[in-house]
Design a protein around this motif. Structure first.
Motif, short mmCIF file in Angstrom:
data_model
loop_
_atom_site.label_atom_id
_atom_site.label_comp_id
_atom_site.label_asym_id
_atom_site.label_seq_id
_atom_site.Cartn_x
_atom_site.Cartn_y
_atom_site.Cartn_z
N LEU A 284 0.81 -1.20 0.00
CA LEU A 284 0.00 0.00 0.00
C LEU A 284 0.86 1.27 0.00
N THR A 285 1.94 1.26 0.76
CA THR A 285 2.79 2.46 0.87
C THR A 285 4.25 2.08 0.66
N VAL A 286 5.09 3.09 0.49
CA VAL A 286 6.53 2.87 0.37
C VAL A 286 7.07 2.23 1.64
N LYS A 287 6.56 2.67 2.79
CA LYS A 287 7.01 2.10 4.07
C LYS A 287 6.71 0.59 4.14
N ASP A 288 5.52 0.20 3.70
CA ASP A 288 5.14 -1.23 3.69
C ASP A 288 6.09 -2.02 2.78
N LYS A 289 6.37 -1.44 1.60
CA LYS A 289 7.24 -2.12 0.63
C LYS A 289 8.66 -2.24 1.16
N ASP A 290 9.16 -1.18 1.80
CA ASP A 290 10.53 -1.19 2.34
C ASP A 290 10.70 -2.26 3.42
N ALA A 291 9.66 -2.43 4.25
CA ALA A 291 9.73 -3.44 5.32
C ALA A 291 9.88 -4.84 4.71
N ILE A 292 9.12 -5.12 3.65
CA ILE A 292 9.21 -6.44 3.01
C ILE A 292 10.55 -6.60 2.31
N GLU A 293 11.08 -5.51 1.75
CA GLU A 293 12.41 -5.57 1.14
C GLU A 293 13.46 -5.95 2.19
N GLN A 303 20.95 -13.60 6.90
CA GLN A 303 21.24 -12.86 8.14
C GLN A 303 20.38 -13.30 9.32
N ILE A 304 19.61 -14.37 9.14
CA ILE A 304 18.72 -14.82 10.22
C ILE A 304 19.53 -15.19 11.46
N PHE A 305 20.57 -16.01 11.26
CA PHE A 305 21.35 -16.49 12.41
C PHE A 305 21.99 -15.33 13.17
N PRO A 306 22.75 -14.44 12.50
CA PRO A 306 23.35 -13.33 13.26
C PRO A 306 22.30 -12.40 13.88
N PHE A 307 21.14 -12.25 13.23
CA PHE A 307 20.10 -11.37 13.77
C PHE A 307 19.57 -11.92 15.10
N PHE A 308 19.29 -13.23 15.15
CA PHE A 308 18.79 -13.82 16.39
C PHE A 308 19.89 -13.93 17.45
N GLU A 309 21.15 -14.04 17.02
CA GLU A 309 22.25 -13.98 17.98
C GLU A 309 22.28 -12.60 18.65
N ALA A 310 22.01 -11.55 17.85
CA ALA A 310 21.97 -10.19 18.40
C ALA A 310 20.81 -10.03 19.38
N ILE A 311 19.68 -10.69 19.09
CA ILE A 311 18.53 -10.65 20.01
C ILE A 311 18.91 -11.33 21.33
N GLU A 312 19.57 -12.49 21.24
CA GLU A 312 19.96 -13.19 22.47
C GLU A 312 20.94 -12.34 23.29
N TYR A 330 24.04 -4.57 9.57
CA TYR A 330 24.23 -5.14 8.23
C TYR A 330 23.61 -4.20 7.19
N PRO A 331 24.29 -3.94 6.06
CA PRO A 331 23.76 -3.01 5.04
C PRO A 331 22.34 -3.38 4.60
N GLY A 332 21.46 -2.42 4.69
CA GLY A 332 20.06 -2.64 4.32
C GLY A 332 19.20 -3.10 5.47
N LEU A 333 19.85 -3.53 6.57
CA LEU A 333 19.10 -4.01 7.75
C LEU A 333 19.45 -3.21 9.00
N GLU A 334 20.04 -2.04 8.82
CA GLU A 334 20.50 -1.28 9.97
C GLU A 334 19.33 -0.99 10.92
N LEU A 335 19.50 -1.42 12.16
CA LEU A 335 18.45 -1.23 13.16
C LEU A 335 19.07 -0.89 14.51
N LYS A 336 18.56 0.14 15.14
CA LYS A 336 18.93 0.45 16.52
C LYS A 336 17.63 0.59 17.30
N GLU A 337 17.52 -0.14 18.38
CA GLU A 337 16.33 -0.06 19.23
C GLU A 337 16.78 -0.13 20.69
N GLN A 338 16.17 0.67 21.55
CA GLN A 338 16.46 0.62 22.97
C GLN A 338 15.42 -0.27 23.64
N PHE A 339 15.86 -1.19 24.46
CA PHE A 339 14.94 -2.06 25.20
C PHE A 339 15.19 -1.91 26.69
#
Length: 428
Positions: A284-293, A303-312, A330-339
């Protein structure tokens, strides 16, 4: 009759093997020379192609070396009670779940046999108190394990509840009779045994109750995805199909797979993958499309394995601090979140409740109250999560808790179970 038996602690995250061989006890065998602790083998399978498989530390090493092509499987033990999960397809070759478990058990068997220089066809294998809260699914999981063990070349197998095995190990520390609660908190399950422990021996009647819950470390990891991170990968993406006026959201069959490391890999399977492509086209929107990308980058760039290692790592960080930053670059997956710890406690409420319902059932089944328990012995990494430990302290008192959560206590008890079997005594 052969007097050689393997003892296998097949875990969701890590596996260990010991033996009772020619009348002698062999503790954890060195299975994985590339691991920091060679006796501890990560429960990982990596298929660069259908004809080749790597295991443990080498699975990660090869996965990275081969540019993350092929398929890496972790936490596959957690699928055992799921009757709708049959397995996967690797380059048009069907690999059933029993095949996957059997392949891994066979590798453990080969490495142990090589170390002992002896072929072994009998094994004591640990099992959780409950693979599932549903009795049929629990029985189905055990049936699958039996098939996998046969595929691995074991002619005779005894399955021993993991918390009961841990109890045998803790028995060595006591000098007088005690009522002991064993809490085994792993990656996939939380298991409890109430047992009367005596230094001089064991009788099946000493086991007062066994119960548990098919939730533990992986379920706690998944809350970070389900409550915050999954929306970055299309979990809430909206789309409208051609010739339709209805606005739809990514269906739960897809979005829920994002939350668990054992399930997310199956988004790469052809039908699901093609469906996600269609959703992206119709976003529906660019934001929706970017999330699926971002989801496609996560899957395609492996990047599934390193991503879940980062969660752990984030979860462990919240054991030491009131807040921590999740940082994935990781390029294209850059994420910073405070928990924060408060968020984690809130999000994990359902998992925590289910875990302690298992404990309550165990106490009720044994006809005991917490004050009648003399000692609480904990094993497994999830036992270190502060709100798990805090709940146990509230129920039993801090002075009763032993929390040196080491990996080898279950294995030590399984080896002892093998020695019982060798001497004609069955452990149930």
């Amino acid at each position: 009759m052969s007097d050689s038996f393997l003892a296998i602690d097949f875990g969701t995250s890590n596996s260990l093997v010991g033996a009772y061989h020619q009348g002698k006890v062999h503790g954890a065998l060195p299975l994985d020379p590339k691991s920091a602790d060679p006796t501890l083998m990560r429960t990982l399978l990596y298929f660069p192609n259908p004809d080749l498989c790597y295991y443990g530390s080498e699975a990660i090493e090869q996965y990275i070396e081969q540019d993350m092509e092929g398929r890496l499987f972790r936490s596959f033990k957690s699928h055992l009670p799921n009757q709708s999960y049959l397995g996967t397809v690797i380059d048009n070759r069907i690999v059933t779940l029993e095949n996957m478990v059997g392949i891994f058990l066979l590798e453990l068997k080969k490495r142990a046999e090589k170390h002992l220089n002896h072929q072994i066809t009998k094994a004591v294998i640990g099992r959780p108190a409950r693979y599932s809260m549903d009795a049929v699914a629990d029985g189905f999981a055990l049936h699958r394990m039996e098939k996998a063990a046969k595929m691995a070349g074991f002619e005779e197998v005894q399955f021993v509840p993991e918390p009961l095995a841990a109890a045998f190990d803790y028995r060595k520390q006591i000098t007088s009779e005690k009522i002991v609660l064993i809490g085994d908190f792993g990656g996939g399950t939380s298991d409890f045994t109430l047992i009367r422990l005596r230094a001089e021996g064991f009788d099946n009647k000493d086991v007062l109750a066994i119960d548990g819950c098919p939730m533990a470390g992986d379920a706690l990891d998944s809350v970070f995805m389900s409550h915050r991170l999954s929306e970055h990968f299309g979990a809430k993406s909206r789309y409208r199909l051609p010739m339709s006026s209805n606005v739809l959201t990514m269906p739960p069959a897809v979005s829920q797979k994002l939350n668990h490391p054992a399930h997310i890999v199956h988004l790469k399977e052809r039908d699901t993958y093609e469906f996600i492509k269609e959703v992206k086209k119709c976003s529906l929107t660019v934001k929706d499309k970017d999330a699926i990308e971002r989801l496609f980058i996560l899957l395609e760039d492996q990047q599934i394995f390193p991503f879940f290692e980062a969660i752990e790592k984030t979860k462990r960080g919240l054991s030491a601090s009131d807040s921590t930053e999740f940082d994935f670059d990781y390029p294209g997956l850059e994420l910073k979140e405070q928990f924060t710890t408060a968020q984690f406690i809130d999000w994990a409420m359902n998992t925590r409740q289910k875990i302690f319902e298992g404990l309550d059932r165990c106490l009720e089944s044994a006809g005991l109250t917490p004050d009648q328990v003399d000692l609480v012995c904990l094993t497994g990494g999830t036992a270190k999560v502060p709100f798990i430990q805090g709940e146990l302290e509230t129920r039993f008192g801090k002075q009763k808790l032993q929390t040196q959560a080491h990996f080898h206590s279950v294995l030590s008890g399984l080896v002892e179970s093998a020695s019982f079997w060798a001497n004609g005594q069955k452990v149930t």
